[in-house]
Design a protein around this motif. Sequence first.
Motif, mmCIF file in Angstrom:
data_model
loop_
_atom_site.group_PDB
_atom_site.id
_atom_site.type_symbol
_atom_site.label_atom_id
_atom_site.label_comp_id
_atom_site.label_asym_id
_atom_site.label_seq_id
_atom_site.Cartn_x
_atom_site.Cartn_y
_atom_site.Cartn_z
ATOM 1 N N UNK E 104 0.832 -1.206 0.000
ATOM 2 C CA UNK E 104 0.000 0.000 0.000
ATOM 3 C C UNK E 104 0.868 1.257 0.000
ATOM 4 N N UNK E 105 1.901 1.216 0.819
ATOM 5 C CA UNK E 105 2.706 2.433 0.984
ATOM 6 C C UNK E 105 4.009 2.381 0.205
ATOM 7 N N UNK E 106 5.068 2.658 0.949
ATOM 8 C CA UNK E 106 6.398 2.824 0.384
ATOM 9 C C UNK E 106 7.122 1.474 0.311
ATOM 10 N N UNK E 107 7.965 1.286 -0.679
ATOM 11 C CA UNK E 107 8.846 0.111 -0.703
ATOM 12 C C UNK E 107 10.286 0.594 -0.791
ATOM 13 N N UNK E 108 11.179 -0.159 -0.151
ATOM 14 C CA UNK E 108 12.555 0.318 0.028
ATOM 15 C C UNK E 108 13.414 0.203 -1.210
ATOM 16 N N UNK E 109 14.707 0.182 -0.960
ATOM 17 C CA UNK E 109 15.692 0.061 -2.033
ATOM 18 C C UNK E 109 15.569 -1.288 -2.724
ATOM 19 N N UNK E 110 16.016 -1.323 -3.987
ATOM 20 C CA UNK E 110 16.134 -2.590 -4.730
ATOM 21 C C UNK E 110 14.822 -3.344 -4.852
ATOM 22 N N UNK E 111 13.741 -2.612 -4.914
ATOM 23 C CA UNK E 111 12.456 -3.274 -5.116
ATOM 24 C C UNK E 111 12.468 -4.026 -6.452
ATOM 25 N N UNK E 112 12.079 -5.291 -6.376
ATOM 26 C CA UNK E 112 11.968 -6.089 -7.604
ATOM 27 C C UNK E 112 13.304 -6.416 -8.242
ATOM 28 N N UNK E 113 14.339 -6.394 -7.462
ATOM 29 C CA UNK E 113 15.646 -6.666 -8.042
ATOM 30 C C UNK E 113 15.708 -8.085 -8.611
ATOM 31 N N UNK E 114 16.209 -8.176 -9.802
ATOM 32 C CA UNK E 114 16.427 -9.456 -10.453
ATOM 33 C C UNK E 114 15.176 -10.320 -10.558
#
Lengths: 144, 362, 409, 501, 238
Positions: E104-114
Amino acid sequence: MKRVYVNEKWCLGCHLCEYYCAFASTNEKDMARALKDIRIHPRIRIEEKDGISFAVSCRHCDEPLCVKGCITGALTRKDGIITIDRNRCIGCYTCILSCPFGAVSPSEDGAIQKCELCIKTAGGTPKCVEGCPNGAIVFEERGE
Amino acid sequence: MREGMFRNISGCAISGIFSKSGKRFSGKSIIDSIAVMHERSNGLGGGFAAYGIYPEYKDYYAFHIFYESKSAKKECEEFIEEHFDIINLSKIPTRKVPAIKDEPLIWRYFVTPLPTKLADSQLDDKEFVVKCVFRINTRIDGAYVFSSGKNMGVFKAVGFPEDVGRFYRLEEYEGYCFTAHGRYPTNTPGWWGGAHPFSLLDYTVVHNGEISSYDANRRTIEMYGYKCTLKTDTEVIAYIFDYLHRKIGLTLKEICSVIAAPFWSTIESKPQKEREELEYLRNAFASLLITGPFSIIVGFEGGMMALNDRLKLRSMVCGEKDDMFYAASEEAAIRVIQNDLDRIWSPRGGEGVIVTLEGGKA
Amino acid sequence: MKYVIIGNSAAAVGAVEAIRKNDREGRIVIISNESYHTYSRPLISYLLLGKTDENKMKYRSDSFYSENGCELMLNKTAVRIDPDKKTVLLDDGQNVSYDRLLIATGSSPFVPPVKGLEKVKNKFTFTTLDDAKRLESVLEENTKVLIVGAGLIGLKCAEGISRKKVETVCIDLSTRVLSSILDEEGSEIIKRHLENNNISFFLNHQIIELSENTAILDDNTEIPFDVLVMAVGVRPNISLLKDIGGKTNRGIVIDERCRTSIPDIYAAGDCCECIDVSSGEMRVMALLPNAYMQGECAGMNMSGADYVFDKAIPMNAIGLFGKHIITAGTYAGDVYYEADQENYKKLFYSNNKLNGYILIGNIEKAGIYTSLIRERTPLDTLDFDLICKVPGLMAFSKEERACKLGGIA
Amino acid sequence: MAVEYIYPDYEIVRDYDRCIVCRVCERQCANEAHEYLSDKNKMVADNAKCVNCHRCVSLCPTRALKIVKSDHTFKENANWTGKSIKEIYKQAGSGGVLLSSMGNPENYPVYFDKILLNASQVTNPSIDPLREPMETRVYLGAKPERIERDEKGRLINNLKPQLKLSMPVMFSAMSYGSISYNAHESLARAATELGILYNTGEGGLHEDFYKYGKNTIVQVASGRFGVHKKYLESSAAIEIKMGQGAKPGIGGHLPGTKVGEDISKTRMIPVGTDAISPAPHHDIYSIEDLRQLVYSLKEATGYTKPVIVKIAAVHNVALIASGIARSGADIIAIDGFRGGTGAAPTRIRDHVGIPIELALASVDQRLRDEGIRNNVSIVVAGSIRSSADVVKAVALGADAVYIGTAALIALGCHLCRSCHTGKCNWGIATQREDLVKRLNPNLGYKRLVNLMNAWKHEIKEMMGGMGINSIESLKGNRLMLRGVGLNEKELQILGIKHAGE
Amino acid sequence: MDLRACELGYQALNEKIRNTDEDVVIYDCYGERFIGSGASNKTITINGTPGNALGAYLDGATIVVNGNAQDATGDTMNDGKIIINGNAGDALGYAMRGGKIFVKGYAGYRTGIHMKEYKDKKPVIVVGGSTGSFLGEYLAGGLIIVLGLDTDSFPTGYFTGVGMHGGEIFIRSSKAPKNLPKQVSASVANKDDIKGIEDILAEFSDLFGVSMEEILGKTFYLLTPNARNPYKQLYTEN
């Protein structure tokens, strides 16, 4: 009864079996000397097409049409091995007409030739088997 | 070069006598027994362990210490006083024997850890004693604690074992168990501390043979706080016993299945329960498997164990007469003190023969 | 069990070898009207050619009869069978009893009635060893030989005698050589080849009259000759069975177990006719391989086994002056055709089956085509385009190859 | 046409007296170095195409061929060697990162070759391995710190999952993709027959090989290719690859051209896409993150399988290993800088990392110093070339070793170091169907079994010589080792004495 | 089945989840790791803050988090659904191969990496808010949608799509993306593009009660790689 079996899965189409076969029927100890500048007439032949290859030689059938059809009695089957008495063969090619595998062929001198499992030369494991680098030709006993 | 500076390897004779009823007997028998095997020693080390010899001080740790100098003694005694309550101290009585030379100062202390120090250390008293013994042996130059158990003592020296026995007047002691060792080191000038038995607390080991797994075992056991100062097989075996018995809590029989574990093929032939246990022990304590030829007699409070390596590369004979149990490298060493035996046999490789005081512990 | 075999050629040998697979004890009696150890009749031309000799012509080793426990009655002709008493009457009056009888009497040359034939002194047929020996004895260099018949026998004879540097003329009523096994184009190739080897032909002609050394053709051409060879054809020897009411046609009619219509009498070889699987018709197929296999089949069934031979087809392998011809089956249906200077290939197929083929020149691996005919292999189970061009196992499915080459059933 | 700066390294020498023009060389060379001239009925060769893989030499039935190093040379220069010059030409021509294969070929010290083994004389009998029992079985996995007993006082098996090996050698990680299906089958079958393990590498697991699961280590690397529940479950152990000896600090890259139908299936990526394994695991930036991955794998497999953490031997390897030993990993695999079977950038391969002997010695000692050596088993890799290397590694403290290159050599690899071209003439490092079939696993697995049985026998003989009849007693037994020609520092790190001491 | 996470500790908690076929509701979750690791066929509802590696190797189960999730959620996930009614930490959906993650909100670094797709498997991550840097790093397949509902600036950090060689990233923003790597091209999503993700957006809308009007109220930029083999030219055979 040990026989030559061929598995095309492992045949590389390198044709070495043909050369070892041709070499086996000479009396030379050295293949280079035996086959240098010679067109070989092997008793085992590679069929190849579109990346598929396999060696064909006499299957030594239990009910051999070549032997039954031989008009001179030059072909005989003994102890499971079909051999040719080249002295009696007059080259009529009835065996070529009969063999369903195409494993009999004319030789240079008019008589026919076919694989005789090297029993007339070195004996033991046939040379095509020994010369196959990839185990595509084996000499073994299999359930009939 | 001195013992401990290089790895010492040697052949040997061993003998042990144990009274299952706890009846005490004189140390003369063990001298007679080991003397028979004179040929197995070369005069470069002999020694004895005697159990039940200090009944009046049985609640105190008896430290036997070699000193090379007065200063070492002074330094060591300061350390002991700092950590222990000394109930009694004395020179260990000896007699002059021409064959025994260059003796160090040999002192005996009956001690108990100072309660405050013990509490501060957060250790149990045995571990506290062990730590202190290692401290002395590694840090105080010229001082060497060679016996540290209760109601028992080790007596050893450079010399043939029968001379060593007479030197220490062993016939004047009475105990329920004695073990003895005659040493045949191949290449050492000989050092008193290097003689057998080797001991830690009340565990003593006399050992015949050389183990091939020495460094594998040493480097493993040192991980658990033991310092192999002497670089002898026997020292490592003694520490392994202490570790597996006192610290890990394995029974002696289980320990045999670790240090002289059966071959995998043998293990696999056993019934399932036994097999699983043997597999577990061998796997879990793999690095404490001892290979190479050895026969050992381990003494401990209330018991004694004789054990051969799993291939039985060294000789070992056991005998019984009434409540008495005997073990020695040669049958003659038993016969000489008890010719009329109820039973005499050679235990199989890897099968420890364990005897304990009736109703006693171990 | 007593087996009697009338005849001593391929069918007889096939029968003996088969009987001995099942019955080592029973008596085998062989009745032959010749005086020879079993020999291969087709080899007589090679004998003349010098490619073989009388000894090598033996179809089986010298010890064949003794090894197989055969009683051999040479120079005896069977004249009548008594199927009720189960005996065979010989020309010397002897009766030979049998439990199982095999008629393997082969065929005899057919000599047409020609005016003046009786005037010809040196006239021969060409089917037996004696024929060949007698013929050879009269040939010299430049002897003029007239062969009547440009079929297999006539042409093999022509080749055989060519060693003697004779002058050979061949005449035939047909417009073609080898008309029974070749099509027009094939015949023409062979004819040219033979002409290149000094055989002259008068085709589409017949002899209307003979004198001692001259033949007069229907167009009045006169052909001088020293020796006349009649090679018009052969007729199955069916009389023994026909005489006792057995079913015959052109040949003795047999079923797929080589039984005749009379119990315990079997027949095999050139004297018989049976179903040609390439055409489905009854036919005399006077060929050595068929003779052997029929003899074998008869022998198996005579000695108690249940054995079927239902794969007879016409087929021929013949070499003439170094040129090889292999043919098989029936020439009907669609045609695959391929030809060049040296080689000629025709495959005939219909209804998803190969019916027949003609190969001249390159005959390598012909047996693969033969097996397609014999086995009635459905052509859509393999790469037919490929196999037409190159006979080989490559055209079969991987699985099929695996069982052919790997012994995997 | 541009100037060709580089003269071929190798020359194909043909003895025309022996050449029978069978054309096997021509048919077998995927690099098309041999050619048949039909008008002259003669074979000729193009040296520039030769990679010196010896396929033609090995198959030539008349021994008419040999490959020699070209004596064509630059002006002698000890500093600017021909190799350096050629590499500059290549890069000046292409602008590319130099890519090589198969381990570090440079002349760094091989410590195994400077360590000698002991044998018993008199005081301690050597043992005859032919007739006396000699045990090479090894269990890998964490050992318990304490025992537990049930209410009846019986010992409870509190061992964590263990790997049982018949001998202290395993086949190291080589992915399906980097090597062929047949190579994998050979490894899997050999491992099964031998009672050891092979390793999938980061290539996923072909479903045909699920049946070898008891002898399979599956790898989880940064790209997570082919990682799914069934993959994890079809294994005896799971290896987390943090690094590899051939290219410490570098990820992997299988070019899309090698991702065919089958590879696509095992890696679970579409046909033709590049399979890129990033250098780091992007969820592991410190040791506690590693612990997280270790335990996530244990959770996913219900704590039934040991977890291996594989790292490259780098400068502070002992410290790293200590961290791993405390991360919950059951086994640490350390890969030395001479190791590697796959493609790697030349500079990385040849200049990054440290020798495995030193890494092993310091890791083993460090873990002992910290008292946690029994928490983990140590497996070492990186150019184990013979049974003597195995024995030395075990004596230095390894529980077992991984072999990669040696296994490939057994399968026919001639170390031509051209794996990255995908044209391996021996059917090993290729996906080309016609080349793959050159490695018949029926023969290949037997060669591996032979090699391992031979090594096992040699290991037993060496152990017997030392008077040791069980491999446990060899592990860490550094007194069985002596150095030759090593300096004080090296001896100190190795924890061994100099020969003669 | 109701479970109190903090009483059990993560190993016992996860063992209970593994060994039940029932749906699970977890209370008092304070950082217990690996919840639902490899799980299939059940719904796990978490009240609290689940620990790292939530739903690693997830194989079909549904996980609902009432709160925020920490790092490495959905690591190597194969199938299933993770719904986070809050924020997600770093490395969300690392190497994910299938299933869906909704934040719903924020997602951190490297979201969906690889992330990568394979055959019918196509992983989806929808982030309602913005994300940290390295969004879609090494992306090899699948779909990432960042809605940026919480911001008016561009809703991702730096280095979006580095190493991307497959898949699609949709970013809802009034501002165009800048500084994309060479091999990634960005275009304004057209009608067909939007139609392709409409179902997913609708699912997001249903889950978190954000209206479709709002979601579709801004431009979407579509990021795609222009080569599947971006590194082919990098190497020279040696």
